[in-house]
Write an enzyme that holds these catalytic residues in place. Structure first.
Site, PDB file in Angstrom:
ATOM      1  N   LYS A 105       0.839  -1.213   0.000  1.00  0.00           N
ATOM      2  CA  LYS A 105       0.000   0.000   0.000  1.00  0.00           C
ATOM      3  C   LYS A 105       0.870   1.258   0.000  1.00  0.00           C
ATOM      4  O   LYS A 105       0.676   2.158  -0.817  1.00  0.00           O
ATOM      5  CB  LYS A 105      -0.905   0.002   1.233  1.00  0.00           C
ATOM      6  CG  LYS A 105      -1.516   1.363   1.544  1.00  0.00           C
ATOM      7  CD  LYS A 105      -2.313   1.381   2.831  1.00  0.00           C
ATOM      8  CE  LYS A 105      -1.544   1.550   4.098  1.00  0.00           C
ATOM      9  NZ  LYS A 105      -1.272   2.924   4.543  1.00  0.00           N
ATOM     10  N   ASN A 106       1.819   1.312   0.927  1.00  0.00           N
ATOM     11  CA  ASN A 106       2.563   2.564   1.077  1.00  0.00           C
ATOM     12  C   ASN A 106       3.486   2.835  -0.108  1.00  0.00           C
ATOM     13  O   ASN A 106       3.669   3.990  -0.512  1.00  0.00           O
ATOM     14  CB  ASN A 106       3.331   2.579   2.408  1.00  0.00           C
ATOM     15  CG  ASN A 106       2.368   2.700   3.594  1.00  0.00           C
ATOM     16  OD1 ASN A 106       1.204   3.060   3.405  1.00  0.00           O
ATOM     17  ND2 ASN A 106       2.839   2.397   4.788  1.00  0.00           N
ATOM     18  N   CYS A 115      -4.245  13.353  12.790  1.00  0.00           N
ATOM     19  CA  CYS A 115      -5.151  12.203  12.743  1.00  0.00           C
ATOM     20  C   CYS A 115      -5.051  11.447  14.048  1.00  0.00           C
ATOM     21  O   CYS A 115      -4.344  11.852  14.960  1.00  0.00           O
ATOM     22  CB  CYS A 115      -4.880  11.336  11.534  1.00  0.00           C
ATOM     23  SG  CYS A 115      -3.396  10.371  11.636  1.00  0.00           S
ATOM     24  N   ARG A 118       1.100  14.603  13.117  1.00  0.00           N
ATOM     25  CA  ARG A 118       1.587  14.426  11.747  1.00  0.00           C
ATOM     26  C   ARG A 118       1.691  15.749  10.971  1.00  0.00           C
ATOM     27  O   ARG A 118       1.001  15.967   9.966  1.00  0.00           O
ATOM     28  CB  ARG A 118       0.717  13.405  11.002  1.00  0.00           C
ATOM     29  CG  ARG A 118       0.646  12.096  11.768  1.00  0.00           C
ATOM     30  CD  ARG A 118      -0.104  11.040  11.030  1.00  0.00           C
ATOM     31  NE  ARG A 118       0.702  10.406  10.000  1.00  0.00           N
ATOM     32  CZ  ARG A 118       0.255   9.438   9.217  1.00  0.00           C
ATOM     33  NH1 ARG A 118      -0.979   9.025   9.322  1.00  0.00           N
ATOM     34  NH2 ARG A 118       1.040   8.907   8.313  1.00  0.00           N
ATOM     35  N   ASP A 168       4.253   0.604  12.448  1.00  0.00           N
ATOM     36  CA  ASP A 168       3.021   0.005  11.914  1.00  0.00           C
ATOM     37  C   ASP A 168       2.788  -1.424  12.433  1.00  0.00           C
ATOM     38  O   ASP A 168       1.698  -1.969  12.248  1.00  0.00           O
ATOM     39  CB  ASP A 168       3.053   0.004  10.382  1.00  0.00           C
ATOM     40  CG  ASP A 168       3.182   1.419   9.836  1.00  0.00           C
ATOM     41  OD1 ASP A 168       2.652   2.341  10.450  1.00  0.00           O
ATOM     42  OD2 ASP A 168       3.849   1.587   8.791  1.00  0.00           O
ATOM     43  N   ARG A 193      -8.411  -0.167   4.544  1.00  0.00           N
ATOM     44  CA  ARG A 193      -7.467   0.783   3.953  1.00  0.00           C
ATOM     45  C   ARG A 193      -6.165   0.106   3.548  1.00  0.00           C
ATOM     46  O   ARG A 193      -5.486   0.584   2.641  1.00  0.00           O
ATOM     47  CB  ARG A 193      -7.131   1.883   4.963  1.00  0.00           C
ATOM     48  CG  ARG A 193      -8.342   2.598   5.483  1.00  0.00           C
ATOM     49  CD  ARG A 193      -7.917   3.700   6.361  1.00  0.00           C
ATOM     50  NE  ARG A 193      -7.003   4.526   5.565  1.00  0.00           N
ATOM     51  CZ  ARG A 193      -6.559   5.692   5.931  1.00  0.00           C
ATOM     52  NH1 ARG A 193      -6.901   6.187   7.080  1.00  0.00           N
ATOM     53  NH2 ARG A 193      -5.764   6.373   5.160  1.00  0.00           N
TER      54      ARG A 193
HETATM   55  N1  EPU Z   1       6.996  14.379  10.735  1.00  0.00           N
HETATM   56  C1  EPU Z   1       7.128  15.702  11.083  1.00  0.00           C
HETATM   57  N2  EPU Z   1       7.097  16.634  10.095  1.00  0.00           N
HETATM   58  C2  EPU Z   1       6.917  16.294   8.791  1.00  0.00           C
HETATM   59  C3  EPU Z   1       6.793  14.934   8.441  1.00  0.00           C
HETATM   60  C4  EPU Z   1       6.831  13.983   9.446  1.00  0.00           C
HETATM   61  O1  EPU Z   1       7.279  16.035  12.263  1.00  0.00           O
HETATM   62  O2  EPU Z   1       6.896  17.190   7.952  1.00  0.00           O
HETATM   63  C5  EPU Z   1       7.006  13.354  11.797  1.00  0.00           C
HETATM   64  C6  EPU Z   1       5.664  12.637  11.910  1.00  0.00           C
HETATM   65  O3  EPU Z   1       4.739  13.370  12.680  1.00  0.00           O
HETATM   66  C7  EPU Z   1       6.067  11.336  12.573  1.00  0.00           C
HETATM   67  C8  EPU Z   1       7.456  11.077  11.971  1.00  0.00           C
HETATM   68  O4  EPU Z   1       7.915  12.333  11.457  1.00  0.00           O
HETATM   69  O5  EPU Z   1       6.184  11.530  13.946  1.00  0.00           O
HETATM   70  C9  EPU Z   1       7.499  10.034  10.867  1.00  0.00           C
HETATM   71  O6  EPU Z   1       6.529  10.328   9.902  1.00  0.00           O
HETATM   72  P1  EPU Z   1       6.724   9.950   8.366  1.00  0.00           P
HETATM   73  O7  EPU Z   1       6.742  11.193   7.585  1.00  0.00           O
HETATM   74  O8  EPU Z   1       7.876   9.004   8.235  1.00  0.00           O
HETATM   75  O9  EPU Z   1       5.360   9.173   8.096  1.00  0.00           O
HETATM   76  P2  EPU Z   1       4.463   9.251   6.805  1.00  0.00           P
HETATM   77  O10 EPU Z   1       5.293   9.288   5.602  1.00  0.00           O
HETATM   78  O11 EPU Z   1       3.404  10.276   6.984  1.00  0.00           O
HETATM   79  C10 EPU Z   1       4.419   6.694   6.347  1.00  0.00           C
HETATM   80  C11 EPU Z   1       3.378   5.626   6.256  1.00  0.00           C
HETATM   81  C12 EPU Z   1       2.831   5.316   7.636  1.00  0.00           C
HETATM   82  C13 EPU Z   1       3.989   4.917   8.539  1.00  0.00           C
HETATM   83  C14 EPU Z   1       5.088   5.990   8.547  1.00  0.00           C
HETATM   84  C15 EPU Z   1       6.317   5.600   9.344  1.00  0.00           C
HETATM   85  C16 EPU Z   1       2.391   5.997   4.093  1.00  0.00           C
HETATM   86  C17 EPU Z   1       1.188   6.335   3.322  1.00  0.00           C
HETATM   87  N3  EPU Z   1       2.276   6.051   5.401  1.00  0.00           N
HETATM   88  O12 EPU Z   1       3.747   7.830   6.871  1.00  0.00           O
HETATM   89  O13 EPU Z   1       1.957   4.215   7.440  1.00  0.00           O
HETATM   90  O14 EPU Z   1       3.512   4.739   9.855  1.00  0.00           O
HETATM   91  O15 EPU Z   1       5.485   6.286   7.182  1.00  0.00           O
HETATM   92  O16 EPU Z   1       6.885   4.470   8.831  1.00  0.00           O
HETATM   93  O17 EPU Z   1       3.422   5.657   3.518  1.00  0.00           O
HETATM   94  C18 EPU Z   1       0.235   2.740   7.993  1.00  0.00           C
HETATM   95  O18 EPU Z   1       0.480   2.138   6.929  1.00  0.00           O
HETATM   96  O19 EPU Z   1      -0.513   2.266   8.893  1.00  0.00           O
HETATM   97  C19 EPU Z   1       0.843   4.051   8.207  1.00  0.00           C
HETATM   98  C20 EPU Z   1       0.367   4.947   9.079  1.00  0.00           C
END
Ligand code: EPU
Length: 427
Positions: free
Chosen positions: A22-23, A116, A121, A304, A397
């Site tokens: 998915k991701n 969320c 986030r 996750d 999802r």
């Molecule tokens: N963060 C910030 N500022 C930003 C971006 C991120 O502070 O601008 C923080 C976030 O709040 C969090 C941390 O950095 O505390 C890591 O977030 P990341 O950006 O790595 O997460 P993401 O890209 O939004 C993806 C996956 C998530 C998974 C995370 C961590 C997708 C669609 N989602 O989210 O997947 O938990 O990486 O590996 O790729 C799931 O599949 O259940 C899911 C939530």
């Protein structure tokens, strides 16, 4: 809306094939906007997040067609279009379209994604990175308006190795003039997959999968054909399903190297795990023992898998501690597992403390988010009696064919229609 009914207590046995990631698919489905013409993505999982992302692409003028597991996305014509806030909130990666749209058309408008249920986030790393690349991004009435007269390569340091920011900025920088270097980049397998995809389109990205990613800007990208790798999180969930039911499950079509943290923690708890080039087999000859688990960016223990792992540890012998370091509030599974008889509590928001019990009892429970839902399915599989899980749309999802796969392994799990009262979250 749907509900899952599980009659627990049956050891799962057999083999399961894992669907596409998915991701990874969601990241590729942003980057497709960079190529004029039709990109074909194979092995895209049929889950609600990818269906929503496909409809978002259509809102920007792309023509999208599914042929079984393959997605044909024609991005010959892309229009500046405004998405509603609800759509962006429904699926977080809709915000990650900003960079590719900007690179392709010079202007993009997207509502701010907001927080969320699992945490705040923020998107500050994304915004800082885009500004360094020469975008003018302003927030106006809850919408980000981004414009550029041409993106330029830059050195970008991420305060945290964010998977989303690394993928988003990489996708924006491929068409920027000059060299972009992303320091403290995420090393998640989904980042490496996206780089491979972009390079196949003609980008020049080096170092993906390390903490320094170098992008040499190119003038244009061509559409391509690409296969989405299997989903390491679905795979991890089936491995845990084998372990929690003391069964004998082989998870096939996967990359065992991506499961190192989960496999090692399960071995520490006493599971018997063997691996081949593209499979992992789990059995649990004896009752598992309590352990400490701490989530970390890849290759550390994945956030996750934290909630599903906590479900397993509720019936391990002795005490366990699960520490969440990525999100502030990824604990929606805890009160529901308590209803099933687990001795589990949250301390200070990020620590989950578990005293193992001899068994769980089926109960009516509700999923609060995707992986909390997965945790409840696992708990239901081992609990005595019936567990009913509401808010299945969260689980839908990220898990393709979940019930069919679990039934093939011997589970008793059915989906029924009920009135559902909850709203979606962004994942
Ligand atoms: N963060 C910030 N500022 C930003 C971006 C991120 O502070 O601008 C923080 C976030 O709040 C969090 C941390 O950095 O505390 C890591 O977030 P990341 O950006 O790595 O997460 P993401 O890209 O939004 C993806 C996956 C998530 C998974 C995370 C961590 C997708 C669609 N989602 O989210 O997947 O938990 O990486 O590996 O790729 C799931 O599949 O259940 C899911 C939530």
């Amino acid at each position: 809306m749907n509900m899952l009914q599980i009659q627990g207590g049956r050891p799962l046995r057999g083999a399961v094939d894992v669907a596409g990631s998915k991701n990874a698919a969601l990241a590729l489905m942003s980057a497709v906007l960079l190529g004029e013409g039709t990109t074909v993505l194979h092995n895209v999982p049929h889950v609600s997040d990818t269906r929503i992302k496909a409809s978002l692409l259509e809102r920007f003028g792309a023509k999208v067609a599914w042929h079984e597991g393959s997605l044909f996305i024609d991005c010959s014509t892309i229009e500046l279009s405004e998405l509603d806030e609800e759509m962006v909130r429904l699926i977080r990666t809709s915000f990650y379209l900003l960079g590719p749209l900007l690179a392709r058309t010079g202007k993009a408008i997207l509502p701010a994604p907001g927080g969320c249920k699992i945490g705040q986030r923020p998107v500050d790393f994304h915004l800082k990175g885009l500004a360094l690349l020469g975008a003018d991004v302003r927030l106006d009435g809850g919408k980000y308006i981004a414009e550029t007269s041409g993106l330029k390569g830059a050195e970008i340091y991420l305060d945290f190795p964010s998977a989303g920011a690394t993928q988003h900025l990489m996708s924006a920088a491929v068409l920027a003039e000059g060299v972009t270097i992303i320091q403290n980049a995420a090393v998640e397998p989904e980042v490496t997959t996206l780089a491979a995809f972009l390079n196949r389109m003609g980008a020049r990205i080096e170092g993906a999968g390390t903490s320094t990613v170098t992008i040499l800007g190119v003038g244009s990208l061509e559409p391509c054909e690409f296969r989405v790798p299997s989903d390491r999180l679905q795979a991890g969930t089936y491995i845990l399903a084998g372990a929690i039911t003391s069964g004998d499950v082989t998870v096939r079509g996967i990359m065992p190297d991506n499961q190192t943290a989960l496999v090692n923690k399960l071995r520490e708890a006493g599971a018997d795990i063997t691996e081949g080039p593209d499979w992992i087999r789990v059995t649990c000859p004896n009752r598992l023992k309590g352990i400490r688990v701490k989530t970390m960016p890849y290759p550390g223990f994945p956030t996750d898998m934290q909630q599903p792992m906590a479900a397993l540890l509720t019936i391990a012998e002795g005490n366990s501690v699960v520490e969440e370091t990525i999100y502030e509030s990824r604990t929606g599974h805890v009160p529901e597992l308590q209803r099933m008889g687990a001795k589990i509590r949250v301390e200070g928001g990020r620590l989950t403390l578990i005293a193992g019990v001899d068994g769980l009892k089926g109960a009516p429970v509700e999923a609060s988010d995707l992986r909390a839902g997965a945790a409840l399915v696992l708990a239901g599989l081992v609990a005595q009696g019936e567990t009913t899980i509401r808010n299945v749309h969260f689980i839908d999802r990220g898990y393709e064919n979940l019930e069919a796969n679990l039934r093939d392994l011997g589970a008793s799990i059915e989906r029924t229609e009920v009135d559902d009262h909850s709203v979606a979250e962004s994942g």
